[in-house]
Enzyme design. Structure first.
Site, PDB file in Angstrom:
ATOM      1  N   ALA A  33      58.236  27.148  51.803  1.00 55.60           N
ATOM      2  CA  ALA A  33      58.768  26.168  52.771  1.00 55.60           C
ATOM      3  C   ALA A  33      58.415  26.648  54.240  1.00 55.60           C
ATOM      4  O   ALA A  33      57.902  26.067  54.994  1.00 55.60           O
ATOM      5  CB  ALA A  33      60.170  25.944  52.497  1.00 55.60           C
ATOM      6  N   TYR A  35      55.839  28.793  54.755  1.00 55.08           N
ATOM      7  CA  TYR A  35      54.460  28.715  54.990  1.00 55.08           C
ATOM      8  C   TYR A  35      54.156  27.314  55.149  1.00 55.08           C
ATOM      9  O   TYR A  35      53.328  27.017  56.264  1.00 55.08           O
ATOM     10  CB  TYR A  35      53.742  29.205  53.434  1.00 55.08           C
ATOM     11  N   SER A  81      21.434  39.284  35.985  1.00 58.45           N
ATOM     12  CA  SER A  81      22.141  39.106  34.538  1.00 58.45           C
ATOM     13  C   SER A  81      22.180  40.607  34.065  1.00 58.45           C
ATOM     14  O   SER A  81      21.677  41.455  34.446  1.00 58.45           O
ATOM     15  CB  SER A  81      20.928  38.437  33.764  1.00 58.45           C
ATOM     16  N   LEU A  82      23.101  40.541  33.028  1.00 57.09           N
ATOM     17  CA  LEU A  82      23.436  41.833  32.405  1.00 57.09           C
ATOM     18  C   LEU A  82      22.718  41.941  30.991  1.00 57.09           C
ATOM     19  O   LEU A  82      22.933  40.814  30.163  1.00 57.09           O
ATOM     20  CB  LEU A  82      24.949  42.205  32.322  1.00 57.09           C
ATOM     21  N   LYS A 115      34.899  42.041  31.794  1.00 54.96           N
ATOM     22  CA  LYS A 115      33.967  40.890  31.976  1.00 54.96           C
ATOM     23  C   LYS A 115      34.655  39.595  32.112  1.00 54.96           C
ATOM     24  O   LYS A 115      34.868  39.249  30.868  1.00 54.96           O
ATOM     25  CB  LYS A 115      32.741  41.027  31.098  1.00 54.96           C
ATOM     26  N   ARG A 136      25.203  30.752  40.606  1.00 58.50           N
ATOM     27  CA  ARG A 136      24.175  31.732  40.129  1.00 58.50           C
ATOM     28  C   ARG A 136      22.990  31.159  39.884  1.00 58.50           C
ATOM     29  O   ARG A 136      21.730  31.608  40.215  1.00 58.50           O
ATOM     30  CB  ARG A 136      24.436  32.447  38.963  1.00 58.50           C
ATOM     31  N   LYS A 290      29.091  50.328  34.583  1.00 52.30           N
ATOM     32  CA  LYS A 290      27.886  50.356  35.849  1.00 52.30           C
ATOM     33  C   LYS A 290      27.789  51.891  36.100  1.00 52.30           C
ATOM     34  O   LYS A 290      28.927  52.642  36.339  1.00 52.30           O
ATOM     35  CB  LYS A 290      28.211  49.604  36.843  1.00 52.30           C
TER      36      LYS A 290
HETATM   37  C1  LIG Z   1      25.403  42.865  38.212  1.00 52.95           C
HETATM   38  C2  LIG Z   1      26.595  42.067  37.590  1.00 52.95           C
HETATM   39  C3  LIG Z   1      26.001  40.888  36.862  1.00 52.95           C
HETATM   40  C4  LIG Z   1      27.166  40.122  36.423  1.00 52.95           C
HETATM   41  C5  LIG Z   1      28.468  40.537  36.174  1.00 52.95           C
HETATM   42  C6  LIG Z   1      29.567  39.460  35.770  1.00 52.95           C
HETATM   43  C7  LIG Z   1      30.770  40.276  35.570  1.00 52.95           C
HETATM   44  C8  LIG Z   1      32.005  39.447  35.268  1.00 52.95           C
HETATM   45  N1  LIG Z   1      31.665  38.170  34.602  1.00 52.95           N
HETATM   46  O1  LIG Z   1      33.070  39.733  35.326  1.00 52.95           O
HETATM   47  C9  LIG Z   1      31.132  41.448  36.119  1.00 52.95           C
HETATM   48  C10 LIG Z   1      30.166  42.112  36.996  1.00 52.95           C
HETATM   49  O2  LIG Z   1      30.394  43.622  37.514  1.00 52.95           O
HETATM   50  C11 LIG Z   1      28.904  41.905  36.928  1.00 52.95           C
HETATM   51  N2  LIG Z   1      27.885  42.654  37.350  1.00 52.95           N
END
Ligand SMILES: Cc1ccc2cc(C(N)=O)cc(O)c2n1
Length: 323
Positions: A33, A35, A81-82, A115, A136, A290
């Site tokens: 309220a 806010y 992309s991964l 992910k 993307r 990573k």
């Molecule tokens: C380089 C890259 C590309 C897609 C990614 C996608 C996700 C995700 N879907 O959480 C996390 C990441 O660190 C990502 N990193």
């Protein structure tokens, strides 16, 4: 006059702060309220003085008129992309391939994160103010969905703190938390309208709305996972330092983010998240590992568009939930 401007700046600063507490830290300091009262006061002042409106005002989250279509925009830095692996053996092979390419590798740390199963988004900030949000797409260009992105509470309209570059591109995943997905489908059932099959589809549908007032009702969230061009910015030496900086600038970073110092640590992390997957408040479809050291990332480079220094270790497909 300056008293009026000071009042506007104060209201905007307070509302930015409380939105960050609520959407990013999940730790509201004032009741809703209170806010709303601040928000109404800002709307009233801006209605009386439209010439003092600014794009980063909290009142500008829900867009103007609906769009007739989305325009295509180029990513200055392609969105990566991964590559995927589907077993622990393949993960060990990933680690061994990396080791074989590096000369003196003694300590190889990996940044680990869930992910998120959502929509990959790129946010552009100029002088600390959000100016564009894009999907993307094919990695090189995507759709300009700035109006819809602005409605996501965990995306800051302006950065907090200091030290950002004039142009900053931040990548992350917009997703719909499981609870919001359930509520959305319950509402759809009650109204006899179309049900969404899963949270990812619901997030995609919400971001495809040409009328951002609909998007604003969908309780979307965004976790950021990288700063574009981080490796050659020379700002940091580790990927996770970049993420700490994003947190300080007001972004939501996934709380499950960890650093491990070996591939065995990756496997332990994977098994732990697989066990906890159903208890997480959002859908995930694997883990992203990573190499944490940015110089090592640059040394490893990419194969086609996927980096050699990152991998997504996918979970077995979840048995389809029958809605
Ligand atoms: C380089 C890259 C590309 C897609 C990614 C996608 C996700 C995700 N879907 O959480 C996390 C990441 O660190 C990502 N990193």
């Amino acid at each position: 006059d300056s008293a009026l401007q000071a009042q506007l700046d104060s209201l905007r600063q307070q509302l930015h702060h409380h939105a960050h507490q609520y959407y990013v830290l999940d730790a509201p300091e004032i009741p809703d309220a209170e806010y709303d009262r601040l928000f109404q006061a800002l709307l009233e002042l801006e209605r009386q003085h439209p010439e003092l409106l600014t794009p980063d005002s909290p009142s500008q989250r829900v867009g103007a008129a609906p769009l007739s279509a989305f325009s295509q925009v180029e990513h200055d830095i392609p969105m990566l992309s991964l590559d995927n692996v589907f077993s622990e053996q393949e993960l060990l092979d990933f680690d061994r391939r990396i080791r074989s390419r590096l000369e003196d590798v003694d300590q190889l740390s990996y940044a680990c994160e869930p992910k998120l199963d959502g929509i990959a988004i790129s946010l552009r900030y100029e002088d600390g103010v959000l100016v564009r949000g894009a999907t993307r797409g094919d990695g090189r260009s995507g759709e300009d969905i700035t109006q819809n992105v602005r409605t996501v509470g965990s995306i800051p309209l302006r950065l907090t703190g200091s030290g950002w570059p004039a142009k900053l591109e931040v990548r992350g995943e917009i997703y719909l938390p499981k609870q919001a997905f359930e509520a959305l489908n319950n509402q759809a059932r009650a109204e006899g309208s179309k049900l969404f099959v899963n949270p990812r589809n619901a997030a995609a549908g919400s971001l495809r709305q040409l009328d951002s007032r609909i998007t604003a009702k969908r309780a979307l969230e965004m976790c950021c996972y990288s700063i574009a061009g981080l490796d050659d910015s020379g700002l940091f030496s580790r990927h996770t330092e970049g993420l700490e900086q994003l947190k300080a600038w007001g972004f939501l970073i996934n709380p499950e983010m960890r650093v491990v110092d070996s591939v065995d640590g990756c496997i332990e992390y994977y098994r732990d998240l697989l066990k906890r997957r159903d208890q997480l408040p959002y859908d995930i479809d694997g883990i992203v590992f990573k190499v944490n050291d940015l110089e090592t990332q640059a040394e490893l480079g990419f194969v086609s568009r996927a980096p050699r220094w990152a991998i997504a270790h996918k979970f077995p497909a979840q048995e389809e939930i029958t809605t």
